[in-house]
Motif scaffolding. Structure first.
Motif, PDB file in Angstrom:
ATOM      1  N   ASP A  85      -3.045  14.429   0.161  1.00  0.00           N
ATOM      2  CA  ASP A  85      -2.098  13.733  -0.716  1.00  0.00           C
ATOM      3  C   ASP A  85      -1.635  12.426  -0.066  1.00  0.00           C
ATOM      4  OD1 ASP A  85      -0.088  12.861  -2.335  1.00  0.00           O
ATOM      5  OD2 ASP A  85       0.965  14.772  -2.445  1.00  0.00           O
ATOM      6  N   HIS A  86      -2.013  11.306  -0.693  1.00  0.00           N
ATOM      7  CA  HIS A  86      -1.733  10.007  -0.072  1.00  0.00           C
ATOM      8  C   HIS A  86      -0.246   9.695   0.045  1.00  0.00           C
ATOM      9  CE1 HIS A  86      -5.953   9.632  -1.159  1.00  0.00           C
ATOM     10  NE2 HIS A  86      -6.031   8.768  -0.190  1.00  0.00           N
ATOM     11  N   ARG A  87       0.594  10.391  -0.709  1.00  0.00           N
ATOM     12  CA  ARG A  87       2.035  10.152  -0.594  1.00  0.00           C
ATOM     13  C   ARG A  87       2.510  10.378   0.825  1.00  0.00           C
ATOM     14  NH1 ARG A  87       4.397  13.802  -5.274  1.00  0.00           N
ATOM     15  NH2 ARG A  87       2.498  14.939  -4.778  1.00  0.00           N
ATOM     16  N   ILE A  88       1.961  11.439   1.456  1.00  0.00           N
ATOM     17  CA  ILE A  88       2.360  11.726   2.832  1.00  0.00           C
ATOM     18  C   ILE A  88       1.284  11.278   3.809  1.00  0.00           C
ATOM     19  CG2 ILE A  88       1.647  14.145   2.479  1.00  0.00           C
ATOM     20  CD1 ILE A  88       4.389  13.996   4.666  1.00  0.00           C
ATOM     21  N   LEU A  89       0.034  11.283   3.353  1.00  0.00           N
ATOM     22  CA  LEU A  89      -1.084  10.916   4.238  1.00  0.00           C
ATOM     23  C   LEU A  89      -0.944   9.487   4.755  1.00  0.00           C
ATOM     24  CD1 LEU A  89      -3.876  11.493   5.454  1.00  0.00           C
ATOM     25  CD2 LEU A  89      -4.888  10.746   3.309  1.00  0.00           C
ATOM     26  N   LEU A 111       0.841  -1.206   0.000  1.00  0.00           N
ATOM     27  CA  LEU A 111       0.000   0.000   0.000  1.00  0.00           C
ATOM     28  C   LEU A 111       0.875   1.255   0.000  1.00  0.00           C
ATOM     29  CD1 LEU A 111      -2.876  -0.871   2.516  1.00  0.00           C
ATOM     30  CD2 LEU A 111      -2.957  -0.837   0.021  1.00  0.00           C
ATOM     31  N   PHE A 112       1.986   1.193   0.746  1.00  0.00           N
ATOM     32  CA  PHE A 112       2.887   2.335   0.794  1.00  0.00           C
ATOM     33  C   PHE A 112       3.435   2.638  -0.607  1.00  0.00           C
ATOM     34  CE2 PHE A 112       7.096   4.245   1.350  1.00  0.00           C
ATOM     35  CZ  PHE A 112       6.776   5.327   2.153  1.00  0.00           C
ATOM     36  N   LEU A 113       3.812   1.581  -1.333  1.00  0.00           N
ATOM     37  CA  LEU A 113       4.345   1.794  -2.678  1.00  0.00           C
ATOM     38  C   LEU A 113       3.268   2.302  -3.633  1.00  0.00           C
ATOM     39  CD1 LEU A 113       6.614  -1.359  -2.999  1.00  0.00           C
ATOM     40  CD2 LEU A 113       7.347   1.017  -2.771  1.00  0.00           C
ATOM     41  N   LEU A 114       2.023   1.901  -3.379  1.00  0.00           N
ATOM     42  CA  LEU A 114       0.928   2.286  -4.277  1.00  0.00           C
ATOM     43  C   LEU A 114       0.307   3.629  -3.910  1.00  0.00           C
ATOM     44  CD1 LEU A 114      -0.981  -1.104  -4.635  1.00  0.00           C
ATOM     45  CD2 LEU A 114       0.244   0.099  -6.432  1.00  0.00           C
ATOM     46  N   ARG A 115       0.890   4.311  -2.911  1.00  0.00           N
ATOM     47  CA  ARG A 115       0.162   5.442  -2.332  1.00  0.00           C
ATOM     48  C   ARG A 115      -0.090   6.579  -3.317  1.00  0.00           C
ATOM     49  NH1 ARG A 115       5.335   5.866  -1.449  1.00  0.00           N
ATOM     50  NH2 ARG A 115       6.361   7.782  -0.784  1.00  0.00           N
ATOM     51  N   TRP A 116       0.805   6.786  -4.281  1.00  0.00           N
ATOM     52  CA  TRP A 116       0.525   7.850  -5.256  1.00  0.00           C
ATOM     53  C   TRP A 116      -0.575   7.427  -6.225  1.00  0.00           C
ATOM     54  CZ3 TRP A 116       1.401   8.758 -10.630  1.00  0.00           C
ATOM     55  CH2 TRP A 116       1.121  10.079 -11.004  1.00  0.00           C
ATOM     56  N   ARG A 117      -0.596   6.128  -6.569  1.00  0.00           N
ATOM     57  CA  ARG A 117      -1.678   5.623  -7.437  1.00  0.00           C
ATOM     58  C   ARG A 117      -3.033   5.820  -6.777  1.00  0.00           C
ATOM     59  NH1 ARG A 117      -0.262   3.730 -12.758  1.00  0.00           N
ATOM     60  NH2 ARG A 117       1.603   4.943 -12.524  1.00  0.00           N
ATOM     61  N   ILE A 118      -3.058   5.743  -5.438  1.00  0.00           N
ATOM     62  CA  ILE A 118      -4.329   5.922  -4.732  1.00  0.00           C
ATOM     63  C   ILE A 118      -4.846   7.345  -4.962  1.00  0.00           C
ATOM     64  CG2 ILE A 118      -5.475   5.866  -2.474  1.00  0.00           C
ATOM     65  CD1 ILE A 118      -3.470   3.732  -1.633  1.00  0.00           C
ATOM     66  N   ASN A 119      -3.947   8.326  -5.028  1.00  0.00           N
ATOM     67  CA  ASN A 119      -4.353   9.686  -5.430  1.00  0.00           C
ATOM     68  C   ASN A 119      -5.125   9.642  -6.734  1.00  0.00           C
ATOM     69  OD1 ASN A 119      -3.179  11.034  -3.326  1.00  0.00           O
ATOM     70  ND2 ASN A 119      -1.457  11.857  -4.486  1.00  0.00           N
ATOM     71  N   VAL A 120      -4.539   8.962  -7.720  1.00  0.00           N
ATOM     72  CA  VAL A 120      -5.151   8.946  -9.053  1.00  0.00           C
ATOM     73  C   VAL A 120      -6.485   8.193  -9.004  1.00  0.00           C
ATOM     74  CG1 VAL A 120      -4.790   8.420 -11.477  1.00  0.00           C
ATOM     75  CG2 VAL A 120      -2.833   8.986 -10.046  1.00  0.00           C
ATOM     76  N   LEU A 146       4.548   1.235  -8.903  1.00  0.00           N
ATOM     77  CA  LEU A 146       4.906   1.260  -7.487  1.00  0.00           C
ATOM     78  C   LEU A 146       5.715   2.491  -7.123  1.00  0.00           C
ATOM     79  CD1 LEU A 146       5.856  -2.493  -6.923  1.00  0.00           C
ATOM     80  CD2 LEU A 146       3.687  -1.365  -6.478  1.00  0.00           C
ATOM     81  N   GLY A 147       5.656   3.514  -7.968  1.00  0.00           N
ATOM     82  CA  GLY A 147       6.493   4.677  -7.693  1.00  0.00           C
ATOM     83  C   GLY A 147       5.687   5.948  -7.556  1.00  0.00           C
ATOM     84  N   ALA A 148       6.400   7.046  -7.406  1.00  0.00           N
ATOM     85  CA  ALA A 148       5.782   8.367  -7.330  1.00  0.00           C
ATOM     86  C   ALA A 148       6.484   9.252  -8.359  1.00  0.00           C
ATOM     87  CB  ALA A 148       5.936   8.933  -5.929  1.00  0.00           C
ATOM     88  N   PRO A 149       5.850  10.353  -8.768  1.00  0.00           N
ATOM     89  CA  PRO A 149       6.479  11.219  -9.768  1.00  0.00           C
ATOM     90  C   PRO A 149       7.798  11.804  -9.284  1.00  0.00           C
ATOM     91  CG  PRO A 149       4.277  12.001  -9.186  1.00  0.00           C
ATOM     92  CD  PRO A 149       4.558  10.840  -8.322  1.00  0.00           C
ATOM     93  N   LYS A 150       8.666  12.069 -10.251  1.00  0.00           N
ATOM     94  CA  LYS A 150       9.989  12.589  -9.912  1.00  0.00           C
ATOM     95  C   LYS A 150      10.112  14.036 -10.380  1.00  0.00           C
ATOM     96  CE  LYS A 150      12.211   8.226  -9.575  1.00  0.00           C
ATOM     97  NZ  LYS A 150      11.100   7.358  -9.974  1.00  0.00           N
ATOM     98  N   ALA A 151      11.306  14.581 -10.213  1.00  0.00           N
ATOM     99  CA  ALA A 151      11.524  15.997 -10.546  1.00  0.00           C
ATOM    100  C   ALA A 151      11.208  16.284 -12.005  1.00  0.00           C
ATOM    101  CB  ALA A 151      12.955  16.383 -10.210  1.00  0.00           C
TER     102      ALA A 151
END
Lengths: 349, 248
Positions: free
Chosen positions: A289-293, A222-231, B95-100
């Motif tokens: 923002d789920h990245r930090i949330l 879930l931590f790795l997917l956290r930005w996808r959860i935003n989308v 499994l990632g997040a956006p980068k710079a």
């Protein structure tokens, strides 16, 4: 982590301060919780017992104190913290995926499934292992039923998932009632009732060892997917148009949530409300923002459940069931949050 | 870029909403879809976007499409910059997040649409027109080759309509994007679109160059009421527009 922000360093510095603050708060909570109980131990001695081996600290504690902290309270606090963090992660992931801040892990029926499995185990066996196994198995079975019921033409619309959760919960609640009805009222029934209300009183290192692998695996994912959860939280069509395979992603997340809920139920019984309240608290601190949330909610959830469990075991001479406390504290807090965030929160539209 | 052949659809076991629709839009071309409510405009867009599988026929699309919904239903008050960043989903590892470098692309998209100053504001604090621009910026950030907009001007005032229309023209003519949109305003189609598709219902439709197809006769039949086309001059330039003749 890659925190891309237009504000650059100020954003990064704020996050550093936030993390230091949260970690300190969690550490203080844990140390205080370890000192509290029927056998009070001052906090500095708790620190000495915990870190005496690695640091030159005052070693004037007695063996009883060491036993109480290391053998009794520490595993219990660690289990509570793990459960709290895991339930919070599950709640955040579900609320994001279902685009609904009012859902919790119970919504997909898995808690009641696991609750039934545990009650069944208590009825037919004495073994702790069977209890965990059946709770886990029925949690997953409940999830499978929900996913099967909610599938319409190759998709699982959110409304169908929620309704399927309601149906499945009702079914397993009825089965649990049946088990209570047939259970021996002298012996089995109290055990089942207390277990269903939730408690960490049986938590030891064995439970922790049993709990950690599924929790670490699912929370890590879930931590790795956290930005996808935003989308995903944009809604099916928008997320799909942005190249996210909505159905697969939702299945993966629901599976993780089910595994978390089942693992927690297996160790501690039914602990409600945490996955609902904690994400809100965290959202008030750091925004949506789920990245930090997600990570913040995990820390807050860990501390929250440690506090609740400490109250449960110290407030009165007898233990207060955890489920009672989480609901008694969680429901008013949630009601307050609901009212106070109306103006600026998620319900603006 | 977008090629629709023999497309037909109806919901459930219901009647055909659309049938045997053929049309295509090539790169750099702007196509408007017009029709009264309930004649399948949005359904056609959804089939093209792949949100629904048509009952018959197919919609072939080369290259990624950006989608601008009529209303974005973001459940949480994300910042504008985070909204635009989500356009990068296709380019960011699962499994990632956006980068710079993704941030650089998003910043450029915001600047292109002249809305960089909104970056740190919550999306839901913006007006309807500003939101539309943010959603277009998100589509641009996704590096799409075509843009599909569902009634982009329907909730906007004159000024905001004008702004989004000129953005659509610019993206089609200057940047070579295929622009496909639905609208209830024939004058917007006349202003922006190279070709228009008029949906009369079922398999009854017209497709062709805007200037020809947007005739008084065709539009009057489409809306089942008198519609006039007018030409006028403003600051030395000829303009065309379409006006309805309202019942007395």
């Amino acid at each position: 982590m890659t925190q891309v922000s237009l504000t650059g360093t100020t954003g990064a510095r704020r996050q550093t301060i936030l993390w230091i603050g949260l970690s300190a708060a969690l550490l203080i909570t844990v140390v205080l919780a370890l000192g509290m109980g029927r056998y009070p131990i001052p906090w500095h001695r708790v620190l000495a017992i915990l870190f005496g081996n690695v640091m030159p600290l005052d070693t004037s504690w007695d063996l009883v104190e060491e036993q109480v902290v290391e053998a009794l309270r520490l595993p219990r606090v660690l289990v509570a913290m793990t459960c709290g963090a895991a339930l919070a992660a599950a709640g955040v992931a579900l609320q994001g995926t279902f685009r609904n801040p009012l859902v919790g892990p119970q919504i997909i029926g898995v808690s009641s499934g696991a609750g039934f499995g545990g009650a069944l185990a208590l009825l037919v066996s004495e073994s702790q292992f069977i209890l965990m196994l059946l709770a886990f198995a029925f949690g997953l079975i409940a999830m499978a039923i929900v996913l099967w019921l909610s599938r319409v033409g190759g998709r699982s619309p959110v409304l169908m998932l929620v309704l399927a959760g309601v149906v499945t919960s009702a079914m397993f609640a009825a089965l649990t009632s049946l088990i209570q009805y047939v259970a021996d009222p002298e012996d089995k029934l109290p055990a089942i009732v207390f277990w269903l209300m939730g408690s960490f009183s049986t938590a030891g290192y064995d439970e922790l060892a049993w709990l950690l692998p599924p929790v670490v695996a699912t929370c890590g994912l879930l931590f790795l997917l956290r930005w996808r959860i935003n989308v995903l939280s944009l809604g099916d069509e928008e997320a799909e148009s942005l190249g996210v395979s909505v159905n697969t992603m939702r299945l993966v997340i629901v599976f993780c949530v089910a595994a978390i809920a089942a693992a927690v139920v297996a160790v501690a019984g039914v602990v409600g409300w945490v996955g609902l309240v904690v994400p809100h608290l965290a959202r008030m601190i750091v925004g949506p923002d789920h990245r930090i949330l997600l990570p913040v909610a995990m820390v807050v959830g860990g501390g929250y459940l440690v506090i609740i469990d400490t109250i449960a075991r110290t407030a009165t001479t007898a233990e207060i069931p955890l489920g009672v406390l989480t609901a008694l504290i969680g429901a008013p807090v949630f009601g307050y949050l609901l009212k106070s965030t109306q103006a600026r929160g998620w319900s603006r539209d | 870029m977008i090629d629709v052949r023999g497309l037909g659809h109806g919901y459930g076991h219901g009647p055909w909403l659309l049938r045997a629709i053929d049309f295509s839009a090539s790169r750099g071309e702007a196509v408007a879809i017009l029709g009264p409510n309930g004649r399948g405009k949005t359904t056609l867009l959804k089939a093209i976007m792949g949100f629904l599988r048509p009952r018959e026929g197919r919609a072939r699309v080369d290259g990624p499409l950006g989608y601008v919904p009529q209303i974005s239903q973001a459940a949480f008050p994300f910042k504008v910059f985070d909204m635009v960043m989500m356009g990068r989903a296709r380019h960011v590892h699962t499994l990632g997040a956006p980068k710079a470098k993704d941030a650089v692309i998003c910043r450029a998209a915001l600047e292109k649409l002249k809305i960089a100053e909104f970056a740190d504001r919550p999306f839901d604090s913006l007006s309807g027109g500003e939101r539309q621009l943010v959603l277009v910026a998100r589509a641009l950030a996704s590096e799409c080759e075509g843009l599909v907009l569902d009634e982009p001007t329907s909730a906007l005032d004159f000024r905001n309509q004008s702004q989004i229309l000129s953005v659509m023209r610019q993206l089609g003519a200057d940047d070579g994007l295929t622009v496909l949109f639905t609208t209830h305003f024939p004058q917007h189609a006349l202003h922006v679109a190279d070709k228009v598709l008029l949906l009369y219902g079922g398999n009854d439709y017209l497709y062709g160059p805007s200037q020809e197809v947007l005739s008084e006769a065709n539009l009057s039949r489409l809306y089942d009421m008198p519609v006039r086309r007018l030409d006028y001059e403003h600051a030395g330039t000829r303009h065309g527009t379409v006006v309805p003749v309202y019942a007395a």
